[in-house]
Design a protein around this motif. Structure first.
Motif, PDB file in Angstrom:
ATOM      1  N   LEU A  26       0.829  -1.210   0.000  1.00  0.00           N
ATOM      2  CA  LEU A  26       0.000   0.000   0.000  1.00  0.00           C
ATOM      3  C   LEU A  26       0.864   1.263   0.000  1.00  0.00           C
ATOM      4  CD1 LEU A  26      -2.911  -0.952   2.444  1.00  0.00           C
ATOM      5  CD2 LEU A  26      -3.018  -0.618  -0.025  1.00  0.00           C
ATOM      6  N   LYS A  27       1.972   1.241   0.733  1.00  0.00           N
ATOM      7  CA  LYS A  27       2.877   2.398   0.717  1.00  0.00           C
ATOM      8  C   LYS A  27       3.515   2.581  -0.648  1.00  0.00           C
ATOM      9  CE  LYS A  27       4.048   2.499   5.609  1.00  0.00           C
ATOM     10  NZ  LYS A  27       5.085   2.307   6.629  1.00  0.00           N
ATOM     11  N   GLN A  28       3.787   1.479  -1.341  1.00  0.00           N
ATOM     12  CA  GLN A  28       4.367   1.577  -2.686  1.00  0.00           C
ATOM     13  C   GLN A  28       3.368   2.113  -3.694  1.00  0.00           C
ATOM     14  OE1 GLN A  28       5.768  -2.290  -3.740  1.00  0.00           O
ATOM     15  NE2 GLN A  28       7.673  -2.108  -2.562  1.00  0.00           N
ATOM     16  N   LEU A  29       2.096   1.972  -3.426  1.00  0.00           N
ATOM     17  CA  LEU A  29       1.073   2.381  -4.379  1.00  0.00           C
ATOM     18  C   LEU A  29       0.517   3.783  -4.104  1.00  0.00           C
ATOM     19  CD1 LEU A  29      -0.850  -0.985  -4.797  1.00  0.00           C
ATOM     20  CD2 LEU A  29       0.821   0.046  -6.330  1.00  0.00           C
ATOM     21  N   PRO A  31       0.411   7.826  -4.401  1.00  0.00           N
ATOM     22  CA  PRO A  31       0.813   8.679  -5.529  1.00  0.00           C
ATOM     23  C   PRO A  31       2.237   9.222  -5.407  1.00  0.00           C
ATOM     24  CG  PRO A  31      -1.401   9.250  -4.819  1.00  0.00           C
ATOM     25  CD  PRO A  31      -0.857   8.259  -3.829  1.00  0.00           C
ATOM     26  N   GLU A  32       2.638   9.598  -4.211  1.00  0.00           N
ATOM     27  CA  GLU A  32       3.993  10.126  -4.026  1.00  0.00           C
ATOM     28  C   GLU A  32       5.045   9.072  -4.329  1.00  0.00           C
ATOM     29  OE1 GLU A  32       1.761  10.190  -1.467  1.00  0.00           O
ATOM     30  OE2 GLU A  32       1.048  12.260  -1.680  1.00  0.00           O
ATOM     31  N   SER A  33       4.796   7.852  -3.851  1.00  0.00           N
ATOM     32  CA  SER A  33       5.752   6.771  -4.086  1.00  0.00           C
ATOM     33  C   SER A  33       5.803   6.402  -5.566  1.00  0.00           C
ATOM     34  CB  SER A  33       5.365   5.557  -3.250  1.00  0.00           C
ATOM     35  OG  SER A  33       6.243   4.487  -3.498  1.00  0.00           O
ATOM     36  N   LEU A  34       4.640   6.367  -6.216  1.00  0.00           N
ATOM     37  CA  LEU A  34       4.617   6.064  -7.648  1.00  0.00           C
ATOM     38  C   LEU A  34       5.344   7.141  -8.448  1.00  0.00           C
ATOM     39  CD1 LEU A  34       0.978   4.738  -8.083  1.00  0.00           C
ATOM     40  CD2 LEU A  34       3.095   3.430  -8.154  1.00  0.00           C
ATOM     41  N   ALA A  35       5.160   8.407  -8.074  1.00  0.00           N
ATOM     42  CA  ALA A  35       5.849   9.498  -8.776  1.00  0.00           C
ATOM     43  C   ALA A  35       7.351   9.398  -8.586  1.00  0.00           C
ATOM     44  CB  ALA A  35       5.335  10.836  -8.282  1.00  0.00           C
ATOM     45  N   ALA A  36       7.774   9.096  -7.362  1.00  0.00           N
ATOM     46  CA  ALA A  36       9.210   8.973  -7.101  1.00  0.00           C
ATOM     47  C   ALA A  36       9.807   7.800  -7.878  1.00  0.00           C
ATOM     48  CB  ALA A  36       9.458   8.804  -5.604  1.00  0.00           C
ATOM     49  N   THR A  37       9.096   6.697  -7.922  1.00  0.00           N
ATOM     50  CA  THR A  37       9.577   5.531  -8.669  1.00  0.00           C
ATOM     51  C   THR A  37       9.676   5.843 -10.159  1.00  0.00           C
ATOM     52  OG1 THR A  37       8.548   4.080  -7.046  1.00  0.00           O
ATOM     53  CG2 THR A  37       9.146   3.098  -9.149  1.00  0.00           C
ATOM     54  N   ALA A  38       8.653   6.512 -10.692  1.00  0.00           N
ATOM     55  CA  ALA A  38       8.677   6.873 -12.115  1.00  0.00           C
ATOM     56  C   ALA A  38       9.813   7.836 -12.417  1.00  0.00           C
ATOM     57  CB  ALA A  38       7.342   7.489 -12.514  1.00  0.00           C
ATOM     58  N   ALA A  39      10.040   8.788 -11.535  1.00  0.00           N
ATOM     59  CA  ALA A  39      11.132   9.744 -11.750  1.00  0.00           C
ATOM     60  C   ALA A  39      12.486   9.044 -11.721  1.00  0.00           C
ATOM     61  CB  ALA A  39      11.080  10.844 -10.691  1.00  0.00           C
ATOM     62  N   ASN A  40      12.667   8.129 -10.781  1.00  0.00           N
ATOM     63  CA  ASN A  40      13.937   7.391 -10.704  1.00  0.00           C
ATOM     64  C   ASN A  40      14.171   6.553 -11.955  1.00  0.00           C
ATOM     65  OD1 ASN A  40      14.606   8.428  -8.218  1.00  0.00           O
ATOM     66  ND2 ASN A  40      13.703   6.721  -7.093  1.00  0.00           N
TER      67      ASN A  40
END
Length: 115
Positions: A26-29, A31-40
């Motif tokens: 749930l923490k991985q999903l 919006p902030e985590s998804l944006a950070a993952t996409a940016a990385n």
């Protein structure tokens, strides 16, 4: 008695493990985590593309120099040709005998009169 304690402990451990896994997912999903993952991932992909482009450009430059050397050898060109001397033009002299302005005008050079 021992069997009940074993299964109870196993159930509690499985519940804690499952709850921990679900909370991490749930923490991985968020919006902030998804944006950070996409940016990385975008940064990593950009770096890989840049490295490939630089490698390609260096390969092209090396092959271009090698081919140029082959062509120079085939054509018998071994030294650079001499360039002609740069042309120099005489500076235009200020000829006072042929003025480019009219001397007898009624124009005043006083800028305060213009306003």
């Amino acid at each position: 008695m021992f069997r009940r304690t074993f299964w109870f402990t196993s159930g509690v451990a499985a519940g804690v493990w499952a709850t921990t896994k679900v909370n991490r997912k749930l923490k991985q999903l968020t919006p902030e985590s998804l944006a950070a993952t996409a940016a990385n991932k975008a940064l990593e992909t950009g770096q890989r593309l840049k490295d490939r482009a630089v490698g390609f450009a260096l390969d092209v430059r090396d092959n271009m120099a090698r081919r140029e050397a082959e062509l120079e050898e085939a054509l018998g060109i071994h030294d650079t040709p001499e360039l002609p001397a740069p042309r120099r033009f005489a500076a235009l002299e200020n000829d006072r005998s042929n003025p480019k302005y009219i001397e007898n005008t009624t124009y005043s050079h006083n800028r305060n009169e213009d306003h």
